[in-house]
Design an enzyme around this catalytic site. Structure first.
Site, PDB file in Angstrom:
ATOM      1  N   GLU A 120       0.815  -1.213   0.000  1.00 49.39           N
ATOM      2  CA  GLU A 120       0.000   0.000   0.000  1.00 49.39           C
ATOM      3  C   GLU A 120       0.851   1.265   0.000  1.00 49.39           C
ATOM      4  O   GLU A 120       0.545   2.226  -0.725  1.00 49.39           O
ATOM      5  CB  GLU A 120      -0.941  -0.021   1.204  1.00 49.39           C
ATOM      6  CG  GLU A 120      -2.028  -1.086   1.065  1.00 49.39           C
ATOM      7  CD  GLU A 120      -2.923  -1.182   2.272  1.00 49.39           C
ATOM      8  OE1 GLU A 120      -4.140  -0.917   2.132  1.00 49.39           O
ATOM      9  OE2 GLU A 120      -2.427  -1.529   3.357  1.00 49.39           O
ATOM     10  N   GLU A 140      -5.291  -9.478   3.100  1.00 47.87           N
ATOM     11  CA  GLU A 140      -6.141  -9.275   4.272  1.00 47.87           C
ATOM     12  C   GLU A 140      -7.356 -10.196   4.322  1.00 47.87           C
ATOM     13  O   GLU A 140      -7.895 -10.460   5.400  1.00 47.87           O
ATOM     14  CB  GLU A 140      -6.580  -7.804   4.339  1.00 47.87           C
ATOM     15  CG  GLU A 140      -5.482  -6.817   4.715  1.00 47.87           C
ATOM     16  CD  GLU A 140      -4.594  -6.413   3.547  1.00 47.87           C
ATOM     17  OE1 GLU A 140      -3.662  -5.618   3.751  1.00 47.87           O
ATOM     18  OE2 GLU A 140      -4.836  -6.904   2.403  1.00 47.87           O
TER      19      GLU A 140
END
Length: 266
Positions: A120, A140
């Site tokens: 990210e 995730e």
């Protein structure tokens, strides 16, 4: 040369260090918790401050985010998310967006595992260079969660909805070559060429007008979600302002005199 910032939040760096090379006009943020370079919760705020400090440092023209060891980062410290409040984790993307907010160009040099928040924060940079052994992922879903630091939104802007669903909803790993083919990274090189490729990109960016670079980055960021008409209007205003700059005049002179320009950033 090591950073000498007096900001108290950078007095005891958590899992990374900052180096400044005035001769090459670059500042490096180096993740230094090998072998996996896990990013702890408190480290996120320090990383934001480090980017802000380098962005304000006149010695630095280009910022590089890289890592020690064979992996860029396997992601965040998982148990730390259970210790943080829901209100706190709802703002995780604020710190990770620091490279995107920098006025200066930011390069991410990725190798090995570049997962979760490691991916990210790389997506928040302007340029990414991968190696053949780089593996990108937003894993995730395997934890019963979704990316929480802007990863899905930034990735969708780069590769579209269908491919982002494939990556996020399946926790799919992307190779460096696939990332290059999809336009996530600007280059994919052998691991022993990562330093040279990063150095070359830094040298290329430093040669341009810093004023034009800052203007181009802000224009492109601001135009990301604009209509074509709005983007063209913004571009026109930026072009008009640069038309009055000394750097533009120097660029025109250098072009006609068949020499390299000496930009001063004004």
């Amino acid at each position: 040369m090591t950073d000498t910032s007096t900001d108290p939040r950078l007095s005891d760096l958590d899992g990374f260090r900052v180096e400044i090379d005035p001769d090459r006009q670059r500042g490096d943020i180096i993740l230094s918790r090998p072998p996996m370079n896990v990013i702890w919760m408190g480290q996120r705020d320090q990383l934001r401050v480090a980017f802000e400090e380098l962005d304000a440092d006149d010695r630095v023209r280009v910022i590089v985010l890289r890592a020690e060891g064979g992996n860029f980062s396997s992601g965040g410290y998982i148990r730390g998310f259970l210790d943080a409040s829901p209100e706190h984790v709802s703002h995780l993307a604020d710190n990770i967006a620091a490279p995107w907010r920098c006025a200066k160009p930011v390069i991410a040099a990725n190798q090995g595992y570049t997962f979760g928040v490691g991916f990210e924060i790389s997506l928040a940079c302007d340029f990414r260079i991968a190696t053949h052994g780089t593996r990108y992922a937003l894993p995730e879903q395997k934890l019963g969660q979704i990316p929480g630091s802007g990863g899905s939104a930034r990735l969708m802007g780069l590769i579209g909805l269908a491919r982002t669903k494939d990556v996020v909803m399946r926790s799919r790993r992307i190779s460096g070559e696939q990332a290059r083919d999809w336009g996530i990274v600007v280059d994919c090189v052998a691991v022993d060429q990562l330093v040279a490729a990063t150095d070359a990109l830094v040298a290329e960016l430093v040669a341009f007008s810093p004023l034009a670079q800052r203007t181009a980055k802000k224009l492109l960021n601001d135009s990301e979600n604009a209509t074509v008409a709005s983007g063209i209007e913004l571009e026109g205003h930026c072009y008009s302002r640069l038309r009055q700059s000394e750097d533009f005049a120097e660029g025109v002179r250098a072009f006609h005199e068949k020499r390299s320009p000496a930009f001063r950033g004004c």
